[in-house]
Design a protein around this motif. Structure first.
Motif, short mmCIF file in Angstrom:
data_model
loop_
_atom_site.label_atom_id
_atom_site.label_comp_id
_atom_site.label_asym_id
_atom_site.label_seq_id
_atom_site.Cartn_x
_atom_site.Cartn_y
_atom_site.Cartn_z
N THR A 1 1.03 -1.30 -0.06
CA THR A 1 -0.12 -0.01 -0.04
C THR A 1 0.81 1.17 -0.02
OG1 THR A 1 -1.94 -1.06 1.20
CG2 THR A 1 -1.70 1.37 1.29
N ARG A 2 1.70 1.35 0.79
CA ARG A 2 2.62 2.43 1.13
C ARG A 2 3.55 2.64 -0.20
NH1 ARG A 2 7.52 4.55 4.04
NH2 ARG A 2 8.65 5.43 2.33
N LEU A 3 4.21 1.47 -0.85
CA LEU A 3 4.94 1.51 -1.94
C LEU A 3 4.15 2.03 -3.05
CD1 LEU A 3 7.21 -1.70 -1.17
CD2 LEU A 3 7.84 0.77 -1.29
N THR A 4 2.91 1.43 -3.36
CA THR A 4 1.97 1.79 -4.53
C THR A 4 2.13 3.36 -4.44
OG1 THR A 4 0.98 -0.54 -4.52
CG2 THR A 4 -0.05 1.39 -5.87
N GLY A 5 1.57 3.91 -3.58
CA GLY A 5 1.28 5.32 -3.17
C GLY A 5 2.62 6.19 -3.71
N GLU A 6 3.71 5.44 -2.94
CA GLU A 6 4.95 6.03 -3.31
C GLU A 6 5.34 6.15 -4.81
OE1 GLU A 6 9.82 5.95 -2.26
OE2 GLU A 6 8.10 5.12 -0.96
N VAL A 7 4.96 5.14 -5.78
CA VAL A 7 5.10 5.13 -7.22
C VAL A 7 4.24 6.15 -7.67
CG1 VAL A 7 4.82 3.88 -9.28
CG2 VAL A 7 5.85 2.66 -7.46
N ALA A 8 3.27 6.28 -7.22
CA ALA A 8 2.38 7.47 -7.94
C ALA A 8 2.74 8.77 -7.57
CB ALA A 8 0.80 7.27 -7.36
N ARG A 9 3.44 8.85 -6.57
CA ARG A 9 3.98 10.27 -5.88
C ARG A 9 5.25 10.46 -6.79
NH1 ARG A 9 6.88 12.22 -0.16
NH2 ARG A 9 8.36 13.49 -1.28
N THR A 10 5.98 9.63 -7.22
CA THR A 10 7.20 9.75 -7.93
C THR A 10 6.75 10.02 -9.62
OG1 THR A 10 8.39 8.05 -6.56
CG2 THR A 10 9.49 8.70 -8.92
N SER A 11 5.82 9.44 -10.10
CA SER A 11 5.45 9.69 -11.44
C SER A 11 4.80 11.02 -11.45
CB SER A 11 4.54 8.69 -11.80
OG SER A 11 3.32 8.62 -11.33
N GLY A 12 4.07 11.39 -10.26
CA GLY A 12 3.47 12.70 -10.07
C GLY A 12 4.60 13.77 -10.15
N GLN A 13 5.46 13.66 -9.39
CA GLN A 13 6.60 14.90 -9.21
C GLN A 13 7.38 14.96 -10.55
OE1 GLN A 13 8.57 13.81 -5.58
NE2 GLN A 13 10.01 12.43 -6.69
N LEU A 14 7.27 14.00 -11.46
CA LEU A 14 7.72 13.92 -12.72
C LEU A 14 7.07 15.05 -13.56
CD1 LEU A 14 9.18 10.31 -12.89
CD2 LEU A 14 10.66 12.11 -13.44
N ARG A 15 5.73 14.74 -13.44
CA ARG A 15 4.82 15.52 -14.22
C ARG A 15 4.80 16.81 -13.73
NH1 ARG A 15 1.79 10.39 -13.87
NH2 ARG A 15 2.14 9.43 -15.80
N LEU A 16 4.81 16.99 -12.38
CA LEU A 16 4.93 18.40 -11.78
C LEU A 16 6.10 19.37 -12.54
CD1 LEU A 16 4.23 20.75 -9.93
CD2 LEU A 16 5.82 19.58 -8.30
N PHE A 17 7.20 18.56 -12.65
CA PHE A 17 8.39 19.34 -13.18
C PHE A 17 8.18 19.47 -14.72
CE2 PHE A 17 10.88 17.51 -9.40
CZ PHE A 17 10.85 18.83 -8.68
N ALA A 18 7.47 18.70 -15.33
CA ALA A 18 7.20 19.11 -16.79
C ALA A 18 6.44 20.32 -16.67
CB ALA A 18 6.44 17.88 -17.17
N ARG A 19 5.63 20.40 -15.74
CA ARG A 19 4.59 21.50 -15.86
C ARG A 19 5.45 22.97 -15.56
NH1 ARG A 19 1.24 18.04 -13.33
NH2 ARG A 19 1.38 18.91 -11.45
N VAL A 20 6.41 22.52 -14.64
CA VAL A 20 7.24 23.69 -14.15
C VAL A 20 8.18 24.23 -15.21
CG1 VAL A 20 9.42 24.15 -12.52
CG2 VAL A 20 7.43 23.05 -11.72
N ILE A 21 8.72 23.48 -15.90
CA ILE A 21 9.50 24.01 -17.01
C ILE A 21 8.75 24.55 -18.08
CG2 ILE A 21 11.42 22.49 -16.22
CD1 ILE A 21 10.71 20.64 -18.60
N THR A 22 7.44 24.27 -18.53
CA THR A 22 6.75 24.74 -19.62
C THR A 22 6.29 25.75 -19.10
OG1 THR A 22 5.18 23.21 -18.91
CG2 THR A 22 6.59 22.62 -21.01
N GLU A 23 5.68 26.20 -17.97
CA GLU A 23 5.58 27.45 -17.33
C GLU A 23 6.33 28.64 -17.52
OE1 GLU A 23 4.62 30.55 -14.27
OE2 GLU A 23 6.51 29.04 -14.47
N GLY A 24 7.42 28.24 -17.33
CA GLY A 24 8.68 29.21 -17.63
C GLY A 24 9.50 30.00 -16.62
N SER A 25 8.65 30.33 -15.46
CA SER A 25 9.20 31.15 -14.56
C SER A 25 10.43 30.76 -13.76
CB SER A 25 8.10 31.56 -13.44
OG SER A 25 7.62 30.39 -12.86
N TYR A 26 10.52 29.23 -13.90
CA TYR A 26 11.89 28.62 -13.34
C TYR A 26 13.06 29.37 -13.97
CZ TYR A 26 13.37 25.89 -17.37
OH TYR A 26 13.92 25.52 -18.72
#
Length: 483
Positions: free
Chosen positions: A61-86
């Protein structure tokens, strides 16, 4: 992109070449790389969770959630760099009439180059091979070489295969990602002249040794280490009167979560003297089960830490047993109780992190004594305050803000949101820098500012060109301009 047949020198040379290509790639291209890795992790989650559970005992249960968190933060950084203020793009146009005359200056953040990442034991996905350090470095155009953690080598190898295949399929350059193993290789990696920054999550001794190597190089490099954290909690008398049971249950759930192996575990809890809170916490903790720990080394160290606390005269065990075999039977919760006066007398022993499901309740006589004890607490990732509406807490908030990177109100610190506002870092030894390792601004660690003076349009990064072709937020002549 990851192979055991190449020497470290060959890997860092390939990483150097790849970093140049990645730096020249568009934000949209790099966002595609990150999204491809995120999709690949999600597609292989079941296999990865099975491997992770066999090596870490963290549970599916914990590990399944952690995989989702990991893929989620990869997608967050994709949004961060396309937004551009970084990029922090700034333009100051020339002003010949100024005294002295001002040239045309345009400033932007650029990727620092190949980055070494050291995986953590307690988060085999989110702070590991494809974790936040790797994601934030790749996002801004750095190549990454990850040193696998010895506690989950098989998982690290399989994750690296998936990451490399996804990057290759998305068109990322060869050499942009690699995995290495072994302490000696990790040491050599920090010292390799091709490496321009290091991300680390782990123990104070291990992190400090690598930090010293990084800063003593002929060309010192940034070392972004997350080391130890006590995460103090302060409870006022009014809060305790209003919700003792709720606070005791919340604390018991927080310090035992994941066998107390979270970097944000509340290790110190300051409470008013003369209350029954210790008994309440003991009652709330008594049915929490013993849990397996991440590695045999961590399990063997846990009872040693317990015995160190218990050996101090004036420290009482109010729940659990100091004499336990965590390696054989799992780590069982232990609650200690002492006074702020004792902490002031023995800070070198009582203000040490004990990795596992334990916490120390520290009774304070008044606000002055509380403030004095807090002043001895080393830098932490978090500090928590439980108070009631209308209380004068401004001084406490200011003091807690000085010793932690994140201050919580009416909550518990075991839980780190991955978003734009997160700050996961604090004064040493919580971290060796001022930056965060979680959230959007984690990318700032792997960038450096460059200013271009009187440059022609054709040589400028698109973010600095006059017409703002990327359509990103910029500061122009002192004014923030949104697209």
């Amino acid at each position: 992109m990851t192979t055991a047949t190449l020497s470290l020198t060959e890997l860092t040379a390939a990483a150097t070449s790849a970093a140049k290509i990645a730096a020249a790639a568009s934000d949209a291209e790099r966002a595609g790389w990150l999204t491809a890795v995120a999709d690949a992790l999600d597609d292989n989650a079941a296999e990865l969770v099975e491997i992770a559970d066999s090596e870490t005992s963290l549970g599916t249960t914990r590990l399944t959630g952690e995989v989702a968190r990991t893929s989620g933060q990869l997608r967050l950084f994709a949004r961060v760099i396309t937004e551009g203020s970084y990029l922090e793009a700034i333009i100051d146009h020339a002003d010949p009439s100024a005294t002295p005359p001002r040239p045309d200056l345009r400033r932007i953040l650029r990727p620092i180059g190949p980055v070494a990442v050291f995986s953590a034991s307690n988060f085999p996905f989110a702070f590991s091979v494809a974790g936040g350090d790797t994601a934030s470095a790749l996002a801004v155009g750095c190549s990454v070489i990850v040193k696998a953690h010895s506690g989950h080598l098989r998982l690290s190898g399989r994750t690296a295969e998936i990451v490399a295949e996804a990057l290759r399929g998305a068109g990322a350059p060869e050499g942009i990602f690699a995995l290495v193993h072994g302490r000696d290789v990790g040491t050599a990696l920090v010292q390799d002249p091709a490496i321009k920054a290091v991300g680390f999550t782990g123990s104070i001794p291990g992190g400090r040794a690598l930090f010293d190597l990084a800063t003593s190089r002929p060309d010192p490099i940034p070392f972004y280490g997350e080391l130890g954290s006590l995460n103090p909690v302060v409870i006022t008398a009014a809060a305790l009167r209003a919700r003792t049971g709720e606070l005791a249950a919340g604390l018991a759930g927080s310090f035992t979560l994941g066998a107390g192996q979270f970097c944000t575990k509340p290790g110190l809890v300051f409470v008013p003297a003369g209350t029954q809170f210790a008994a309440e916490v003991a009652a709330a903790s008594k049915d929490k089960p013993a849990l397996g720990m991440l590695t045999s080394r961590i399990a063997e160290a846990y009872p040693d830490g317990l015995r160190s606390f218990a050996s101090v005269d004036g420290v009482d065990v109010v729940s659990g047993s100091v004499d336990q075999d965590a390696a054989a039977h799992g780590a069982a919760p232990v609650v200690f109780s002492t006074t702020a006066a004792k902490v002031l007398e023995r800070p070198e022993q009582l203000l040490e992190e004990c990795f596992g499901p334990t916490t120390i309740l520290i009774e304070y006589a008044d606000r002055d004594q509380l403030s004095a004890a807090l002043a001895k607490v080393p830098g932490s990732l978090t500090a928590t305050l439980h108070a009631q509406p209308g209380e004068d807490i401004a001084g406490l908030v200011e003091q807690l803000s000085g010793l932690a990177g994140r201050v919580l109100f009416e909550g518990w610190p075991t839980g780190v949101a991955v978003n734009w506002a997160q700050q996961h870092g604090g004064p040493y030894p919580a971290t060796t820098s001022l930056f965060t390792s979680v959230g959007a601004t984690a990318v700032r660690r792997f960038q450096r500012p460059v200013a271009y003076q009187d440059a022609s349009e054709d040589v400028l990064h698109p973010a600095l060109r006059e017409g703002n072709p990327l359509g990103i937020p910029r500061r122009v002549d002192g004014e923030l301009r949104l697209p």
